[in-house]
Design a protein around this motif. Structure first.
Motif, PDB file in Angstrom:
ATOM      1  N   GLU A  17       5.983   5.411 -14.926  1.00  0.00           N
ATOM      2  CA  GLU A  17       6.861   5.231 -13.840  1.00  0.00           C
ATOM      3  C   GLU A  17       7.502   4.302 -13.951  1.00  0.00           C
ATOM      4  N   ALA A  18       8.949   4.179 -13.700  1.00  0.00           N
ATOM      5  CA  ALA A  18       9.700   2.964 -13.680  1.00  0.00           C
ATOM      6  C   ALA A  18      10.558   2.601 -12.298  1.00  0.00           C
ATOM      7  N   THR A  19      10.403   1.460 -12.192  1.00  0.00           N
ATOM      8  CA  THR A  19      11.212   1.111 -10.863  1.00  0.00           C
ATOM      9  C   THR A  19      12.603   1.130 -11.093  1.00  0.00           C
ATOM     10  N   PRO A  20      13.333   1.975 -10.180  1.00  0.00           N
ATOM     11  CA  PRO A  20      14.782   2.149 -10.176  1.00  0.00           C
ATOM     12  C   PRO A  20      15.534   1.012 -10.608  1.00  0.00           C
ATOM     13  N   ALA A  21      16.435   1.062 -11.486  1.00  0.00           N
ATOM     14  CA  ALA A  21      17.305  -0.196 -11.870  1.00  0.00           C
ATOM     15  C   ALA A  21      17.971  -0.763 -10.841  1.00  0.00           C
ATOM     16  N   ALA A  22      18.554   0.310  -9.769  1.00  0.00           N
ATOM     17  CA  ALA A  22      19.417  -0.104  -8.798  1.00  0.00           C
ATOM     18  C   ALA A  22      18.649  -1.236  -7.909  1.00  0.00           C
ATOM     19  N   PHE A  23      17.291  -0.779  -7.685  1.00  0.00           N
ATOM     20  CA  PHE A  23      16.371  -1.643  -6.888  1.00  0.00           C
ATOM     21  C   PHE A  23      16.133  -3.097  -7.450  1.00  0.00           C
ATOM     22  N   LEU A  24      15.934  -2.938  -8.800  1.00  0.00           N
ATOM     23  CA  LEU A  24      15.733  -4.212  -9.431  1.00  0.00           C
ATOM     24  C   LEU A  24      17.030  -5.133  -9.378  1.00  0.00           C
ATOM     25  N   SER A  43      14.253  10.853   0.103  1.00  0.00           N
ATOM     26  CA  SER A  43      14.226   9.449   0.544  1.00  0.00           C
ATOM     27  C   SER A  43      13.004   8.890   0.252  1.00  0.00           C
ATOM     28  N   MET A  44      12.061   9.525   0.810  1.00  0.00           N
ATOM     29  CA  MET A  44      10.608   9.168   0.819  1.00  0.00           C
ATOM     30  C   MET A  44      10.158   8.980  -0.525  1.00  0.00           C
ATOM     31  N   ASP A  45      10.452   9.949  -1.389  1.00  0.00           N
ATOM     32  CA  ASP A  45      10.181   9.788  -3.025  1.00  0.00           C
ATOM     33  C   ASP A  45      10.659   8.407  -3.207  1.00  0.00           C
ATOM     34  N   GLN A  46      11.824   8.252  -3.176  1.00  0.00           N
ATOM     35  CA  GLN A  46      12.362   6.800  -3.696  1.00  0.00           C
ATOM     36  C   GLN A  46      11.547   5.501  -3.194  1.00  0.00           C
ATOM     37  N   LEU A  47      11.173   5.609  -1.588  1.00  0.00           N
ATOM     38  CA  LEU A  47      10.615   4.478  -1.000  1.00  0.00           C
ATOM     39  C   LEU A  47       9.012   4.434  -1.658  1.00  0.00           C
ATOM     40  N   GLY A  48       8.666   5.629  -1.954  1.00  0.00           N
ATOM     41  CA  GLY A  48       7.131   5.554  -2.448  1.00  0.00           C
ATOM     42  C   GLY A  48       7.118   5.259  -3.890  1.00  0.00           C
ATOM     43  N   GLY A  49       6.108   5.580  -4.680  1.00  0.00           N
ATOM     44  CA  GLY A  49       6.173   5.288  -6.051  1.00  0.00           C
ATOM     45  C   GLY A  49       6.134   3.766  -6.486  1.00  0.00           C
ATOM     46  N   PRO A  50       6.924   3.721  -7.499  1.00  0.00           N
ATOM     47  CA  PRO A  50       7.395   2.244  -7.994  1.00  0.00           C
ATOM     48  C   PRO A  50       7.684   1.232  -7.158  1.00  0.00           C
ATOM     49  N   THR A 107       1.428   2.272   3.247  1.00  0.00           N
ATOM     50  CA  THR A 107       0.600   1.143   3.064  1.00  0.00           C
ATOM     51  C   THR A 107       1.612  -0.108   2.728  1.00  0.00           C
ATOM     52  N   ALA A 108       2.849   0.295   1.846  1.00  0.00           N
ATOM     53  CA  ALA A 108       3.612  -0.646   1.605  1.00  0.00           C
ATOM     54  C   ALA A 108       4.169  -1.448   2.863  1.00  0.00           C
ATOM     55  N   VAL A 109       4.509  -0.511   4.031  1.00  0.00           N
ATOM     56  CA  VAL A 109       4.813  -0.984   5.312  1.00  0.00           C
ATOM     57  C   VAL A 109       4.022  -2.174   5.717  1.00  0.00           C
ATOM     58  N   GLY A 110       2.570  -2.120   5.637  1.00  0.00           N
ATOM     59  CA  GLY A 110       1.642  -3.069   5.958  1.00  0.00           C
ATOM     60  C   GLY A 110       1.888  -4.303   5.278  1.00  0.00           C
ATOM     61  N   VAL A 111       2.043  -4.213   3.931  1.00  0.00           N
ATOM     62  CA  VAL A 111       2.451  -5.515   3.083  1.00  0.00           C
ATOM     63  C   VAL A 111       3.667  -6.101   3.367  1.00  0.00           C
ATOM     64  N   CYS A 112       4.670  -5.174   3.599  1.00  0.00           N
ATOM     65  CA  CYS A 112       5.912  -5.657   3.921  1.00  0.00           C
ATOM     66  C   CYS A 112       6.141  -6.387   5.272  1.00  0.00           C
ATOM     67  N   ALA A 113       4.983  -6.175   6.224  1.00  0.00           N
ATOM     68  CA  ALA A 113       4.996  -6.869   7.510  1.00  0.00           C
ATOM     69  C   ALA A 113       4.315  -8.374   7.361  1.00  0.00           C
ATOM     70  N   THR A 114       3.647  -8.391   6.525  1.00  0.00           N
ATOM     71  CA  THR A 114       2.884  -9.728   6.098  1.00  0.00           C
ATOM     72  C   THR A 114       3.837 -10.633   5.293  1.00  0.00           C
ATOM     73  N   LEU A 115       4.871 -10.029   4.479  1.00  0.00           N
ATOM     74  CA  LEU A 115       5.618 -10.700   3.903  1.00  0.00           C
ATOM     75  C   LEU A 115       6.971 -11.240   4.655  1.00  0.00           C
ATOM     76  N   CYS A 116       7.343 -10.534   5.607  1.00  0.00           N
ATOM     77  CA  CYS A 116       8.570 -11.202   6.373  1.00  0.00           C
ATOM     78  C   CYS A 116       8.165 -12.578   6.864  1.00  0.00           C
ATOM     79  N   MET A 117       9.368 -13.442   6.818  1.00  0.00           N
ATOM     80  CA  MET A 117       9.048 -14.643   7.283  1.00  0.00           C
ATOM     81  C   MET A 117       9.083 -14.775   9.050  1.00  0.00           C
TER      82      MET A 117
END
Length: 345
Positions: A17-24, A43-50, A107-117
């Protein structure tokens, strides 16, 4: 230290599994482009995974401000594509993949909620709350009375966004129960978070029920969530007692309290630290510290009542409207917000 646009996150990904280059290269632009697309499984596939794992690996341990806009952009993209995602019918393999991707994104949504300033603004503005709420009520794979990851992350986002009454209305009349696939941590998180939501609404009866349930979950070892639930249970019981009848001024614990928690509550460290924290929260340096003992919970209750009487200069206390009781709730709630992610993520 990693940056939001660096490629160090790629090293955290599993083989294959490689993180999309465009995302990085530009994560905000990558996620913003997904957010304007019509809802789709692609789009869900892009948001999930790496990509989702990138946020999970960041977690709440990273407080770098550069991650905040990326997390906010992820919430916006997830709000668009989670709400209309339909599971493929007639193909068990595709259905399993789609369910897995939904789990990863939620799961990532829950983490992102804590990362927002700016948590309240970012979470509320993203539209993720009604999206998660819709999934809780209208999921194709579960009903509102089934405890799930979606329900837990919905409560976490609502708590961080301070949308207590919205969340309370949505869960009103439900009491989700776990099945064999749900782990203990998820159960503890759900009841603790829901208890905090009801506490934010001044619904002490439901808050008490949630924290009581959290402490009734069987466990072989203690965890931070259970300890925090105990603290809130003591607080809520104090709030529910008016102090006029000594017989009613006793706090209690579930008979099914795990043995490990019982041993912890009789130790000196945790009991003393909670008493000390309570004194600091109320700013009463002269409050006598209770010695941990069998009567510790009762003496804790007496501290709350005595300080409330002192503040109001009245023998009778209205627990539903007394301002100083609310000060205690606010003090403990503000303490929780500062370390919420370390307890429930």
């Amino acid at each position: 230290m990693d940056t939001a646009g660096g490629d160090a996150g790629a090293a955290d990904q599993p083989e294959g599994e490689a993180t999309p280059a465009a995302f990085l290269q530009d994560p905000v632009a990558f996620l913003s482009a997904i957010a304007v697309k019509p809802p789709s499984q692609q789009s869900m596939d892009q948001l999930g995974g790496p990509v989702s794992k990138w946020f999970v690996n960041k977690s709440a341990a990273n407080k770098e401000s550069s991650v905040s806009p990326v997390a906010a952009a992820y919430l916006q993209a997830a709000a668009v594509h989670l709400q209309e995602t339909a599971l493929p019918a007639g193909n068990a393999m595709l259905e399993a993949v789609a369910t897995k991707k939904e789990y990863e994104v939620v799961t990532a949504v829950g983490v992102c909620a804590t990362l927002c300033m700016d948590r309240r603004g970012a979470i509320t503005g993203s539209g993720i709350l009604p999206t998660l709420g819709n999934l809780v009520l209208n999921s194709q794979t579960q009903n509102a009375n089934q405890l799930s990851q979606v329900g837990v992350e919905f409560l976490q986002c609502a708590l961080l966004a301070e949308q207590y009454r919205y969340a309370a209305r949505l869960v009103d009349g439900t009491w989700p129960r776990p099945d064999m696939t749900v782990n203990v941590k998820l159960v503890l998180r759900y009841y603790y978070l829901r208890g905090m939501i009801h506490l934010g609404c001044n619904d002490f009866v439901m808050a008490h029920r949630c924290f009581w349930t959290c402490l009734s979950v069987p466990a072989e070892v203690c965890c931070k969530i259970a300890v925090e639930a105990w603290k809130k249970l003591v607080l809520v019981q104090c709030l529910m007692n008016d102090g006029t009848d000594p017989e009613n001024n006793k706090t209690s614990l579930p008979k099914s309290l795990p043995t490990c928690m019982g041993r912890l509550l009789t130790s000196s460290k945790e009991a003393a630290s909670f008493t000390s924290s309570f004194s600091e929260a109320k700013g009463s340096g002269g409050t006598k510290r209770s010695q941990p003992s069998k009567g510790f919970l009762g003496s804790m209750n007496e501290q709350v009542l005595s300080q409330t009487r002192s503040s109001k200069k009245s023998k009778k206390i209205d627990t539903e409207s007394t301002a100083c009781y609310m000060d205690i709730v606010d003090a403990f709630y503000k303490r929780d917000k500062t370390r919420l992610e370390s307890l429930i993520v």
